[in-house]
Design a protein around this motif. Structure first.
Motif, PDB file in Angstrom:
ATOM      1  N   TYR A   1       3.704 -23.127  55.488  1.00 59.03           N
ATOM      2  CA  TYR A   1       2.657 -22.713  54.556  1.00 59.03           C
ATOM      3  C   TYR A   1       1.418 -23.596  54.697  1.00 59.03           C
ATOM      4  N   LYS A   2       1.607 -24.918  54.875  1.00 55.57           N
ATOM      5  CA  LYS A   2       0.468 -25.816  55.066  1.00 55.57           C
ATOM      6  C   LYS A   2      -0.305 -25.436  56.326  1.00 55.57           C
ATOM      7  N   ARG A   3       0.424 -25.091  57.360  1.00 53.66           N
ATOM      8  CA  ARG A   3      -0.239 -24.672  58.600  1.00 53.66           C
ATOM      9  C   ARG A   3      -0.989 -23.350  58.406  1.00 53.66           C
ATOM     10  N   SER A   4      -0.435 -22.453  57.586  1.00 58.00           N
ATOM     11  CA  SER A   4      -1.089 -21.154  57.357  1.00 58.00           C
ATOM     12  C   SER A   4      -2.421 -21.315  56.632  1.00 58.00           C
ATOM     13  N   GLU A   5      -2.511 -22.332  55.758  1.00 58.97           N
ATOM     14  CA  GLU A   5      -3.755 -22.539  55.013  1.00 58.97           C
ATOM     15  C   GLU A   5      -4.914 -22.900  55.931  1.00 58.97           C
ATOM     16  N   ALA A   6      -4.607 -23.586  57.026  1.00 60.99           N
ATOM     17  CA  ALA A   6      -5.664 -23.992  57.958  1.00 60.99           C
ATOM     18  C   ALA A   6      -5.745 -23.100  59.190  1.00 60.99           C
ATOM     19  N   ALA A   7      -4.860 -22.102  59.285  1.00 60.51           N
ATOM     20  CA  ALA A   7      -4.803 -21.251  60.473  1.00 60.51           C
ATOM     21  C   ALA A   7      -5.908 -20.205  60.458  1.00 60.51           C
TER      22      ALA A   7
ATOM     23  N   ASP B   1       4.623 -15.468  56.560  1.00 59.50           N
ATOM     24  CA  ASP B   1       5.927 -14.788  56.615  1.00 59.50           C
ATOM     25  C   ASP B   1       7.037 -15.761  57.021  1.00 59.50           C
ATOM     26  N   GLN B   2       6.717 -16.659  57.944  1.00 55.88           N
ATOM     27  CA  GLN B   2       7.714 -17.656  58.364  1.00 55.88           C
ATOM     28  C   GLN B   2       8.086 -18.556  57.193  1.00 55.88           C
ATOM     29  N   ALA B   3       7.087 -19.003  56.411  1.00 51.90           N
ATOM     30  CA  ALA B   3       7.355 -19.862  55.257  1.00 51.90           C
ATOM     31  C   ALA B   3       8.228 -19.144  54.234  1.00 51.90           C
ATOM     32  N   LEU B   4       7.914 -17.874  53.972  1.00 52.24           N
ATOM     33  CA  LEU B   4       8.703 -17.108  53.010  1.00 52.24           C
ATOM     34  C   LEU B   4      10.154 -16.971  53.472  1.00 52.24           C
ATOM     35  N   ASN B   5      10.340 -16.764  54.768  1.00 50.61           N
ATOM     36  CA  ASN B   5      11.693 -16.626  55.307  1.00 50.61           C
ATOM     37  C   ASN B   5      12.462 -17.954  55.235  1.00 50.61           C
ATOM     38  N   ASP B   6      11.755 -19.066  55.454  1.00 57.33           N
ATOM     39  CA  ASP B   6      12.405 -20.382  55.349  1.00 57.33           C
ATOM     40  C   ASP B   6      12.853 -20.658  53.911  1.00 57.33           C
ATOM     41  N   PHE B   7      12.018 -20.319  52.942  1.00 61.71           N
ATOM     42  CA  PHE B   7      12.405 -20.524  51.538  1.00 61.71           C
ATOM     43  C   PHE B   7      13.614 -19.645  51.180  1.00 61.71           C
TER      44      PHE B   7
END
Length: 315
Positions: A140-146, A156-162
């Protein structure tokens, strides 16, 4: 011979189970103290000696090592900015920024590799759940700066990890909170994008309607101007025809008598009526004037008789 005996003693001290356990316990205690004091670089060094050099299998120690590396890589906003700049414009970094980026990338790699190891192979589901939760936070941190094209895949990757974290340990409240919060943010983002698209479509529709109305108004005004011009030309033609007809009539009958003017007595009568004079009084004045006129005419008739011939007798 003396050197050989020393080497044998060193090797024996390393391989001796009692010595190995004592050293591993000492490193574990040392690393934990560094970790609790937030001396994360020293903690990582001690954990690396324990896990990599001595090859001790300790899932708690590996999770602490991953967490220490996470704090060093992702806990500094300035470092995050440098990392983002390094990923987008590496050639623009100065020497100090390059050094910071290198350190950040090193610790980010340590964190990711250890979280991957624990999430995939940890026998303790609580530890595996924590590793998945941390992986989700990093994504999610990476998505904010992506960039835009990468943002959705990282989210989507962060949601799946959670979600995987909750599967490993349904009691992980941190993972549950992160999962619900991210779902809410995704829904809000999707709604915002839909609203923006609808707003854009509405603006385009309104702009098109405005253009169509302007064209219609312009067309209507042009038709109105053309009609007014036609009406004016038609009226001018009528006026010209009327004028030509009058001139033609005058040429055909030049001796035609002009319309007789209204009787002066009638004009006077109308004037007296305008003066609010009663009809009886007006009639009396008119009669008197008429009688005077008659008398005047009779007198003129008598004056108009032939002159007496002096050569004849009076009788």
């Amino acid at each position: 011979m003396k050197y050989l005996i020393t080497l044998i003693l060193v090797f024996t001290s390393i391989t001796d189970p009692v010595t190995r356990i004592a050293k591993s316990n000492a490193l574990k205690k040392e690393a934990k103290e560094f970790y609790d004091k937030e001396s994360y670089e020293l903690a990582i060094s001690s954990y690396a000696s324990l896990l990599d050099s001595m090859m001790i299998l300790d899932e708690d120690a590996r999770l602490n090592m991953a967490n220490a590396a996470y704090f060093l890589a992702y806990g500094n906003n300035e470092l995050l900015g440098v990392l983002n700049e390094a990923s987008e414009n590496p050639d623009n970094l100065d020497e100090s920024a390059v050094g910071m980026a290198s350190e950040g990338l090193k610790y980010a790699s340590i964190a990711s590799s250890n979280y991957d190891e624990l999430s995939g192979n940890a026998k303790n589901n609580v530890i595996a759940s924590s590793a998945f939760n941390q992986k989700g936070i990093i994504a999610y941190k990476r998505s904010e700066a992506a960039k835009t094209e990468e943002k959705k895949s990282l989210t989507d990757q962060a949601l799946n990890d959670f979600k995987n974290s909750l599967r490993k340990n349904p009691e992980n409240e941190s993972a549950r909170y992160n999962y619900e919060l991210l779902r809410k943010l995704i829904r809000e983002q999707e709604q915002q994008e839909k609203d923006n698209e609808d707003s854009k479509d509405q603006e385009q529709k309104e702009d098109q309607e405005k253009k169509d109305q302007e064209q219609k108004d312009k067309k209507d005004q042009q038709e109105k101007n053309d009609q007014e011009k036609k009406d004016q030309e038609k009226q001018e033609n009528k006026d010209q025809e009327k004028k030509d007809q009058q001139e033609n009539n005058e040429e055909q009958d030049p001796n035609q008598e002009k319309p007789q003017e209204k009787d002066p007595l009638e004009k006077l009568k109308e004037k007296l009526e305008e003066m609010n004079m009663s009809p009886e009084k007006a009639q009396m004045i008119l009669e008197a004037m008429k009688n005077n006129e008659v008398q005047y005419v009779q007198q003129n008739k008598r004056k108009a008789t032939k002159k007496k011939d002096s050569s004849k007798p009076d009788w």
